[in-house]
Motif scaffolding. Structure first.
Motif, PDB file in Angstrom:
ATOM      1  N   SER A 113       0.827  -1.206   0.000  1.00 30.43           N
ATOM      2  CA  SER A 113       0.000   0.000   0.000  1.00 30.43           C
ATOM      3  C   SER A 113       0.862   1.257   0.000  1.00 30.43           C
ATOM      4  O   SER A 113       0.581   2.220  -0.727  1.00 30.43           O
ATOM      5  CB  SER A 113      -0.930  -0.009   1.214  1.00 30.43           C
ATOM      6  OG  SER A 113      -1.706   1.159   1.256  1.00 30.43           O
ATOM      7  N   GLU A 114       1.942   1.253   0.803  1.00 30.11           N
ATOM      8  CA  GLU A 114       2.831   2.414   0.832  1.00 30.11           C
ATOM      9  C   GLU A 114       3.520   2.622  -0.511  1.00 30.11           C
ATOM     10  O   GLU A 114       3.637   3.757  -0.999  1.00 30.11           O
ATOM     11  CB  GLU A 114       3.874   2.233   1.932  1.00 30.11           C
ATOM     12  CG  GLU A 114       3.303   2.290   3.344  1.00 30.11           C
ATOM     13  CD  GLU A 114       4.375   2.051   4.391  1.00 30.11           C
ATOM     14  OE1 GLU A 114       5.521   1.732   3.996  1.00 30.11           O
ATOM     15  OE2 GLU A 114       4.072   2.167   5.595  1.00 30.11           O
ATOM     16  N   ILE A 115       3.975   1.536  -1.118  1.00 30.53           N
ATOM     17  CA  ILE A 115       4.653   1.644  -2.423  1.00 30.53           C
ATOM     18  C   ILE A 115       3.680   2.173  -3.480  1.00 30.53           C
ATOM     19  O   ILE A 115       4.030   3.034  -4.302  1.00 30.53           O
ATOM     20  CB  ILE A 115       5.232   0.282  -2.835  1.00 30.53           C
ATOM     21  CG1 ILE A 115       6.382  -0.117  -1.884  1.00 30.53           C
ATOM     22  CG2 ILE A 115       5.713   0.309  -4.281  1.00 30.53           C
ATOM     23  CD1 ILE A 115       6.911  -1.510  -2.099  1.00 30.53           C
ATOM     24  N   GLU A 116       2.439   1.674  -3.448  1.00 31.43           N
ATOM     25  CA  GLU A 116       1.444   2.133  -4.415  1.00 31.43           C
ATOM     26  C   GLU A 116       1.137   3.621  -4.219  1.00 31.43           C
ATOM     27  O   GLU A 116       1.013   4.368  -5.189  1.00 31.43           O
ATOM     28  CB  GLU A 116       0.166   1.304  -4.248  1.00 31.43           C
ATOM     29  CG  GLU A 116      -0.914   1.635  -5.268  1.00 31.43           C
ATOM     30  CD  GLU A 116      -2.142   0.769  -5.118  1.00 31.43           C
ATOM     31  OE1 GLU A 116      -3.114   0.998  -5.848  1.00 31.43           O
ATOM     32  OE2 GLU A 116      -2.120  -0.138  -4.241  1.00 31.43           O
ATOM     33  N   LYS A 117       1.032   4.044  -2.960  1.00 29.23           N
ATOM     34  CA  LYS A 117       0.767   5.459  -2.680  1.00 29.23           C
ATOM     35  C   LYS A 117       1.929   6.339  -3.161  1.00 29.23           C
ATOM     36  O   LYS A 117       1.719   7.401  -3.757  1.00 29.23           O
ATOM     37  CB  LYS A 117       0.534   5.666  -1.182  1.00 29.23           C
ATOM     38  CG  LYS A 117       0.182   7.097  -0.789  1.00 29.23           C
ATOM     39  CD  LYS A 117      -0.074   7.195   0.699  1.00 29.23           C
ATOM     40  CE  LYS A 117      -0.475   8.627   1.081  1.00 29.23           C
ATOM     41  NZ  LYS A 117       0.543   9.603   0.729  1.00 29.23           N
ATOM     42  N   LYS A 118       3.172   5.900  -2.870  1.00 31.10           N
ATOM     43  CA  LYS A 118       4.327   6.663  -3.337  1.00 31.10           C
ATOM     44  C   LYS A 118       4.359   6.754  -4.861  1.00 31.10           C
ATOM     45  O   LYS A 118       4.699   7.792  -5.429  1.00 31.10           O
ATOM     46  CB  LYS A 118       5.615   6.026  -2.829  1.00 31.10           C
ATOM     47  CG  LYS A 118       5.825   6.178  -1.320  1.00 31.10           C
ATOM     48  CD  LYS A 118       7.130   5.533  -0.879  1.00 31.10           C
ATOM     49  CE  LYS A 118       7.344   5.683   0.629  1.00 31.10           C
ATOM     50  NZ  LYS A 118       8.602   5.037   1.069  1.00 31.10           N
TER      51      LYS A 118
END
Length: 354
Positions: A113-118
């Motif tokens: 989720s963090e990678i997708e948001k970044k």
């Protein structure tokens, strides 16, 4: 309370929900123990009932040991069983492994989720940068084109001025020769020469200096000159279909004066004033929490908001009427409602209509 529950063999659902798992297990054990006690007591009182029950229903026959008693197996104590401590340790290891797997899955989900948001943020920034660069490039192109047009216009005006200067020099020469001709009796001949020359070559002398607009307003006088030379012929500040000055037009006033006029107005109220920063205007707009000021570019042959949209309008009134139906920005939702009228009916508009 426990005696009452064992007597009724019933517990309220709300009370049961308040118990933890250990208390529920103890309560279940006590109820089962009470059930066995009652069954054993009834069997002792009426053995015939037990026989009848055995004949009518399926019964339970306990496995007996070598001593004739019911055989009981205790986990971990029978021959060949693992010790109880080993069994507990295996169960704890299994639970720990499952817990580690769940935590690893949750951590992986969070990381993804963090990678997708970044990634989304990076794409949004890149898109914003691309749009800003494109807008800057288009703005620079428009400025360059305007500057080139302005330079062409100035060169043409200078060319006309040089031609006029030549004509003035020729007229001076004509006067000088005329004085000589009077002495020699040649006035009539020179007059005919002057008539033929002026009818073919002379240009009319200018009645006022040539207006050359500077890159930016540098004084109040230059703003008034710009408005008289370029804006009044285009009916800037007037109503669309009459010679009445528009209710929303205030001429040359400051930002502080416009906010004072709008201070007690409702949301959507607006006014238009001449900008002192660019060749154009400023639309001052009342919001629920304060004020917004939008620059209107009028340096070309159209009117449009500077840096907000790409809609071009032939007149200033067209721009105002358009944004009574369409918002200025999609993020702010600014829709023009009621015009803010000048406080005095004898407003001088900063000297624009003298």
């Amino acid at each position: 309370m426990m005696q009452q529950i064992l007597q009724d063999m019933y517990i309220e659902p709300d009370l049961l929900a308040e118990l933890n798992e250990e208390q529920k297990q103890i309560l279940f054990y006590k109820i089962r123990e009470e059930q066995v006690r009652r069954w054993s007591e009834r069997e002792r009182r009426d053995p015939s009932h037990a026989v009848k029950k055995k004949s009518n229903r399926r019964g339970i026959q306990w496995l007996l040991g070598s001593d004739g008693e019911v055989w009981v197996w205790v986990m971990g104590e029978a021959p060949g069983d693992k010790p109880f401590e080993d069994i507990v340790e295996e169960l704890m290891e299994e639970r720990a492994m499952k817990q580690a797997q769940r935590e690893a899955q949750e951590l992986r989900r969070v990381k993804e989720s963090e990678i997708e948001k970044k990634f989304r943020d990076a794409m949004a920034k890149e898109k914003a940068r691309f749009v800003a660069e494109k807008w800057k490039e288009e703005t620079d192109d428009r400025k360059a084109a305007k500057q080139e047009e302005e330079e062409d216009r100035i060169r043409e005006e200078l060319k006309v001025a040089r031609e006029m200067t030549k004509n003035v020099v020729w007229l001076d020469e004509y006067k000088r020769q005329s004085l000589r001709a009077i002495e020699k009796g040649l006035v009539a001949g020179l007059s005919d020469l002057h008539a033929n020359y002026t009818s073919q070559y002379c240009l009319p002398l200018p009645f006022s200096p040539v207006w050359i607009r500077p890159p930016r307003p540098n004084s109040r006088e230059s703003i008034i000159r710009w408005f008289e030379e370029e804006q009044r012929p285009r009916r800037a500040g007037y109503e669309r279909s009459s010679n009445t000055i528009a209710a929303w037009f205030h001429g040359i006033i400051s930002r502080q004066e416009s906010e004072a006029l709008l201070a007690n107005a409702a949301e959507g109220c607006f006014l238009v004033r001449v900008s002192e920063r660019i060749w154009g205007y400023t639309l001052s707009y009342r919001t629920t929490s304060g004020f917004k000021h939008f620059l209107i570019d009028a340096s070309g042959d159209y009117y449009s908001f500077l840096g907000v949209d790409q809609n071009r309008h032939a007149t200033l009134a067209d721009l105002i009427d358009f944004h009574k139906e369409e918002v200025i920005t999609t993020s702010g939702g600014e829709l023009l409602q009621d015009p803010c009228r000048p406080r005095s009916s004898t407003a001088d508009y900063g000297g624009l209509f003298l």
